[in-house]
Structures are given as structure tokens and as C-alpha cells.
Design a protein around this motif. Sequence first.
Motif, PDB file in Angstrom:
ATOM      1  N   THR A   4      11.655 -29.328 -99.055  1.00 18.80           N
ATOM      2  CA  THR A   4      11.215 -29.736 -97.719  1.00 18.80           C
ATOM      3  C   THR A   4      11.804 -31.112 -97.397  1.00 18.80           C
ATOM      4  O   THR A   4      11.766 -32.021 -98.230  1.00 18.80           O
ATOM      5  CB  THR A   4       9.678 -29.812 -97.607  1.00 18.80           C
ATOM      6  N   LEU A  46       2.740 -25.057 -99.438  1.00 21.68           N
ATOM      7  CA  LEU A  46       3.512 -24.315-100.438  1.00 21.68           C
ATOM      8  C   LEU A  46       2.966 -24.582-101.844  1.00 21.68           C
ATOM      9  O   LEU A  46       2.832 -23.660-102.654  1.00 21.68           O
ATOM     10  CB  LEU A  46       4.997 -24.697-100.352  1.00 21.68           C
ATOM     11  N   GLU A  51       3.817 -22.242-105.010  1.00 24.06           N
ATOM     12  CA  GLU A  51       5.279 -22.271-104.963  1.00 24.06           C
ATOM     13  C   GLU A  51       5.810 -23.570-105.574  1.00 24.06           C
ATOM     14  O   GLU A  51       5.197 -24.632-105.409  1.00 24.06           O
ATOM     15  CB  GLU A  51       5.762 -22.202-103.503  1.00 24.06           C
ATOM     16  N   VAL A  53       7.971 -26.638-105.274  1.00 29.89           N
ATOM     17  CA  VAL A  53       8.438 -27.319-104.077  1.00 29.89           C
ATOM     18  C   VAL A  53       8.881 -28.733-104.427  1.00 29.89           C
ATOM     19  O   VAL A  53       8.334 -29.363-105.344  1.00 29.89           O
ATOM     20  CB  VAL A  53       7.326 -27.305-102.984  1.00 29.89           C
ATOM     21  N   ALA A 234       5.604 -22.730 -93.787  1.00 31.31           N
ATOM     22  CA  ALA A 234       5.469 -22.546 -95.243  1.00 31.31           C
ATOM     23  C   ALA A 234       5.536 -21.054 -95.589  1.00 31.31           C
ATOM     24  O   ALA A 234       6.206 -20.657 -96.552  1.00 31.31           O
ATOM     25  CB  ALA A 234       4.156 -23.164 -95.732  1.00 31.31           C
ATOM     26  N   ARG A 238       8.428 -19.237 -97.976  1.00 25.22           N
ATOM     27  CA  ARG A 238       8.160 -18.390 -99.144  1.00 25.22           C
ATOM     28  C   ARG A 238       8.739 -16.993 -98.936  1.00 25.22           C
ATOM     29  O   ARG A 238       9.327 -16.402 -99.852  1.00 25.22           O
ATOM     30  CB  ARG A 238       6.656 -18.321 -99.403  1.00 25.22           C
TER      31      ARG A 238
END
Lengths: 289, 289
Positions: A4, A46, A51, A53, A234, A238
Amino acid sequence: MILTVTLNAALDVTYPVDRLVPGAVHRVGPPRRRAGGKGVNVARVLAALGEEVLATGFAGGATGAAFLADLPVPSAFVQIGGETRCTLTVLDAEATLFNEPGPLVTEPEWQAFLTRFRTLRADVVVLSGSLPPGLPDDAYARLIEAADAPVILDADGPALLHGLPARPALVKPNAQELRATGRTPAQLRALGAQAVAVSDGPRGLAVHLADGGWRATPPETHGNPTGAGDAAVAAFARGLRRGTPWPELVADAVALSAAAVAAPVAGDFDADRYTAAEIRPTPLPKEHE
Amino acid sequence: MILTVTLNAALDVTYPVDRLVPGAVHRVGPPRRRAGGKGVNVARVLAALGEEVLATGFAGGATGAAFLADLPVPSAFVQIGGETRCTLTVLDAEATLFNEPGPLVTEPEWQAFLTRFRTLRADVVVLSGSLPPGLPDDAYARLIEAADAPVILDADGPALLHGLPARPALVKPNAQELRATGRTPAQLRALGAQAVAVSDGPRGLAVHLADGGWRATPPETHGNPTGAGDAAVAAFARGLRRGTPWPELVADAVALSAAAVAAPVAGDFDADRYTAAEIRPTPLPKEHE
């Protein structure tokens, strides 16, 4: 790994007061300070989804130090000489917002960011929010070109329009931001976006693709709409990483977005509402430009 | 050397806006950040007068770092785990103030301060402003007892009243703070203050002594009254160090205070107005308690 990018990061500060009265002196309750900016909200969601990240962007000054100290995910921010901005919410029965201007980013700092960005490997890249002063309007195009992965671009105005020729995998204006461009979703695709998701609060979300698209509406949800768009982004990040089919992905983005509305703070979501939501996507006809 | 003590230091932040509207989103002009707190204003004025000055107090967190970085005088602040407060002014045609609560100071941090304070040699000590949460009401009494020099105490409420038995050389409530104590100047002297200066804005300043006292009024001055009291305290600190006679000192405090009103920012003063001012003190009769 989802990367991000928050070029205009902020420290979100909340001042609880009894009642805001212009011209008066206010005693503030314990202030809350939280790392913010749209990309940071995406990273929070996330991380909560499990996830992997990594967050990057610019940070500087004492506010930048407070921002970095509060970041709840692994990060690779580039230090700048300017001061990271604050966004202040004075909270009584309603919210009154004060947005500081972002710090001036110099050309060498921007070049340092591009160099750093090229070293960060990602399966999906998310570019979120406004550009701080000093960056060229096509900064997002430069990052999309440099990225080795599909890119989601969540910006508006010139930052959005100048990013399109670099062919982002998805752009996600909300309905008001779309209107401000003076373009239709089909026109944004013609300018380079591979997919255009338009969020419109309680009226739902539509993804416009070359061969039609999908739309879904959320269950009625009361709460704080700030961060709902970031939760949708988000979900898209994913889904792009996993190769989720579009109808399922649109339903997931709407469910996660509604669950974010139900949570009081941007970047959080109500996990029970998310897993319980049953969203049925409907197909959109193919558009003409 | 004059030592200024600011236990509840602050970073003064100013947000210029077009117009403050509760419930709205505001774009803020470039924010200004400045080390603040009454003791810091006193130190600024003393430094501008060419006095040797050392500033101490508590500082912590990212805001404390920004505060220390902006301090324009030599300093010996004690680091705390809490976060130094901000005071925010939203500035349109008028000023709307937001005062954050001070950080909680722990007992070990207070003991560390007392230890540090005892190592700092000074000809005059100035104690200014409120006490942060966690400090005992008699914190100023402890410092006055520990000081090896005359002490000026500029505080109000319990912090003022509990400091009196330790016999400060001078206390300086403004007229409103004096009324809030429910005491007369003579009664504050009976409780331990060796001299009581009462400032009353454009109506002037009176110093009450055992054998009477002195009063003086400023020339008509328009501007920003914030920091006027701190300028008077700076004048008193310099005068006590030099042994200036009271009538001359009262005139000097009134002149410097009026010159501070004429300057836009607390801690500054208009040097031309200061040197040009001709203030004539008049004697006060001896009071009865």
C-alpha cells in the motif's frame, strides 16, 4: 504480499469536546492519535483479514515519527524534510474536520521514493489518496509504470486522470469523484483503466469492465462511512491477488465496505457483519462510451 | 542566570482557516507550531532583553520533541513517558482555542525533576502556569523550598495557594485569578507571599508590599493580550536579579507588558514601544488584611 502506497500520509487526531463554539476556549478530552491516510486504512483492513501487507509512502518531522510509531503493519516509508500533516476531527454531537496541507516533497525525495519503490516486490500494489505538494500530477503514472504487479489506483482529480494512461488494473472513484472528472466509467476505461469501480455509499458499488460489469448493494447499515471506500479497496486488492472472479469480488467488496461502516473508526470493520453478509451481485450491460 | 520552570509545557499550534463552521470540513492554511507555555514566553522575552536564561520543565513524546526543537533558549527539560500537550488556535476573524489536557507525570518523573532542579543554579527562579496531572498541589512549594534564589510564582487556583507557605518573593495573579482565590492581596501576603503583583489588563498593574506598594497604568495599546502577563513576569525576574527599586520595576513591568500587547505573538514584544514608553508609578497606601 500487498503493497500500500500513501504518499500524503496523515496523523489522524481526534479532539473530544462538549460543544464546539466559535470564538470560545475549549477544554479537550484525552486526544486520540492514529496513523491515517487512505492507504493506511487499506493496510489495516488487509492486516485484519490476515493478508501479508507492507505500507510505504513519505513521513517526516515529529508528526511523521508519531505516525510511524502508530503504524500497525510492516512499513518502508521514505523520510522527508517536511512535516507529515495532521487531520484533526473536533468531535461533539457532530464532527468538524480540519485538514492540514501536506508537506512539500522535493524532487530528490521523490526520486528516492521511486528508487525505494522499485526494490519492493508485491503481488498487488494499492495507490491511495492525494499527492502532497511538490509531486508531479503524473506521479501515480510513474509508479504504475514502475510496478511489477497489478495496480489499484484510488485517487481523484488530476492525480486520477494523469494515472490512467499507465493502465492501472482498477480505479475506484466514488460517485462524486467520478462526476468531478466529467467522464463516464466507459470513458475512464478508454483513457486506460482496465476496470472502473464506482462506489456510491448506501446505493452500492458497480464495477465496469470491457464486456459489461457487476453491481451490488449493501444491507442497510448505520455508522461511520469514513473508510468504507478503503475497505472496498482492500477487498479488491485481496481479490486481485487471488484471482477471484469479478461477481464474487464485487459482493465481497460491498460486504467488507458495509462492515467498515458498522465499525466506529476508519480502518476497522465489524467481522461478524462481514462474515454474515449475503450480497447478490447483478450483471451490468456493456456500456458505450 | 534566570531559570524558568514550565511544568505543563505546550506546543502552540495555529490553524488559519477562512471561516470556522461547526460540522464542516476545513482546508487549513500552513499551520504554525511554536514552543509555548507561560514559562517559555517568559524565557523568550528575557532572551530578547539579553538576559541569560535557562528553561526547564517536562517534555515527552513526538510533541515534546517538536517543542524542544523549537525552544529558542538553552534548556534542561526532563523527559517523561507521556505526551507533551498541544494548544490549538483555529484562527479566522476571531480565535477559537482548544486546550489539550497535560500528560500524566508519574511520581518517579516528579522526583527526577526535583533532583534535576536542585542541580540548576539560578539568581532568580520563575515558576509559571498550571501543574500537569499527577503532580501534588504543593509541587510549587517543594520547588520554592528547594530553590537557592528568590522565586516568582505565576499560577492560579490550588497551585498558587499551596505555594504561598513556602514564601515566594512575588506572586502575580491577574485580577480574575485573584478574585477566584477569594483572597485580597494583603491576605495572600499573610499566607506567605512576600509581594503580590496583580495585573488587570488596560487598567494596569499594582504591586502590594508590606509597607504599601506601587501602581502604574499602560498607554492605550491595541493588540494581542496573550503573553502580556508573561512579559510583566520577565520584567520582574530581571528586576529582582538586578535589585531594581519597586517603583522603577513596576513601571518597567507595565511598559514591557504593553509592548507585548503590541506584538502579534505571545513571547514577543515591540522593542520600539518598550523603549519609548513613559510610565509613572504612583504609591499605594498600606493595606489592612
